[in-house]
Design a protein around this motif. Structure first.
Motif, PDB file in Angstrom:
ATOM      1  N   TRP A  19      65.078 -26.025  54.716  1.00  0.00           N
ATOM      2  CA  TRP A  19      65.849 -25.714  55.819  1.00  0.00           C
ATOM      3  C   TRP A  19      67.008 -25.267  55.000  1.00  0.00           C
ATOM      4  O   TRP A  19      67.899 -24.211  55.450  1.00  0.00           O
ATOM      5  N   LEU A  62      62.105 -32.580  61.040  1.00  0.00           N
ATOM      6  CA  LEU A  62      63.461 -32.996  60.043  1.00  0.00           C
ATOM      7  C   LEU A  62      64.526 -33.906  60.776  1.00  0.00           C
ATOM      8  O   LEU A  62      65.248 -34.854  60.620  1.00  0.00           O
ATOM      9  N   LEU A  80      61.870 -30.494  52.851  1.00  0.00           N
ATOM     10  CA  LEU A  80      61.912 -29.960  54.246  1.00  0.00           C
ATOM     11  C   LEU A  80      63.878 -29.865  54.371  1.00  0.00           C
ATOM     12  O   LEU A  80      63.769 -28.767  54.292  1.00  0.00           O
ATOM     13  N   ILE A  81      64.486 -30.447  53.269  1.00  0.00           N
ATOM     14  CA  ILE A  81      65.753 -30.827  53.023  1.00  0.00           C
ATOM     15  C   ILE A  81      66.212 -28.943  52.613  1.00  0.00           C
ATOM     16  O   ILE A  81      67.246 -28.523  53.670  1.00  0.00           O
ATOM     17  N   PHE A 123      60.777 -35.587  52.564  1.00  0.00           N
ATOM     18  CA  PHE A 123      62.108 -35.538  52.943  1.00  0.00           C
ATOM     19  C   PHE A 123      62.819 -33.839  52.502  1.00  0.00           C
ATOM     20  O   PHE A 123      63.569 -33.323  52.991  1.00  0.00           O
ATOM     21  N   GLN A 149      60.955 -28.079  61.969  1.00  0.00           N
ATOM     22  CA  GLN A 149      62.370 -29.287  62.052  1.00  0.00           C
ATOM     23  C   GLN A 149      62.777 -29.833  63.271  1.00  0.00           C
ATOM     24  O   GLN A 149      63.752 -30.538  62.979  1.00  0.00           O
TER      25      GLN A 149
END
Length: 146
Positions: free
Chosen positions: A47, A105, A43-44, A40, A102
Motif C-alpha cells: 500500500w 486492508l 499488504l501495508i 498484513f 485494498q
C-alpha cells in the motif's frame, strides 16, 4: 541518570502489559478477516510502495525471495495482490494490491483502530494530546538515529 532508569523501567513495564493485552486481540481480528500478521505487514508495505518486485519485498522483510514468492502466491490466491509484468522489461514482475486487497486492508486497519480506541478511551483528552505529542517526538527521534 537514575531518574531516567526509573522512568524507563516504568515505561517498559506498562508497554509490556498493554501489548500483552492488545496483541492477541489484534491477531484475532486479523484472523477473523483472513489475514495473517505477516500478510498484513506485506499488504501495508505494498500500500505504501504502490508496487514492488519480489526481491525488494524480500530485502525489506529480511527473508529469501522464495519465502516471499510463497507468501505472494497465497495472497494472489485470495485475490489480495496482482502480479504484472513490467512494461519496460517483461522479465520483471511487479506486485501490487488488488482492489479486493485494498478493501481487505482497509477492513483490517479499521478493526485494529477500534481495538486501539477501546484502550485509548481510558485516557482524558489532555492525556491523549500529550501521548500524541510524545509518540510524534519519539517517531521524529527515530528518523534522526538512521
Amino acid at each position: 541518570m537514575d531518574g531516567l532508569s526509573n522512568y524507563l523501567e516504568r515505561i517498559q513495564s506498562a508497554f509490556q502489559i498493554t501489548l500483552q493485552k492488545m496483541q492477541p486481540k489484534m491477531v484475532e481480528s486479523m484472523n477473523e478477516n483472513g489475514v495473517t500478521p505477516t500478510q498484513f505487514y506485506v499488504l501495508i508495505y505494498l500500500w505504501k510502495q504502490g508496487s514492488c518486485k519480489i526481491s525488494e519485498l524480500a530485502e525489506y522483510m529480511g527473508v529469501k525471495p522464495s519465502a516471499v514468492t510463497f507468501m505472494i502466491d497465497r495472497l494472489e490466491q485470495n485475490n489480495f495482490v496482482v502480479r504484472e509484468h513490467d512494461k519496460k522489461d517483461r522479465r520483471v514482475v511487479n506486485i501490487s494490491l488488488s482492489t479486493e486487497g485494498q478493501e481487505k486492508l482497509n477492513t483490517v486497519i479499521h478493526a485494529r483502530k477500534v481495538i486501539a480506541e477501546k484502550f485509548l478511551s481510558y485516557l482524558s483528552e489532555d492525556e491523549l494530546a500529550q501521548f500524541a505529542l510524545i509518540a510524534e517526538k519519539l517517531a521524529e527521534a527515530t528518523t534522526k538515529e538512521n
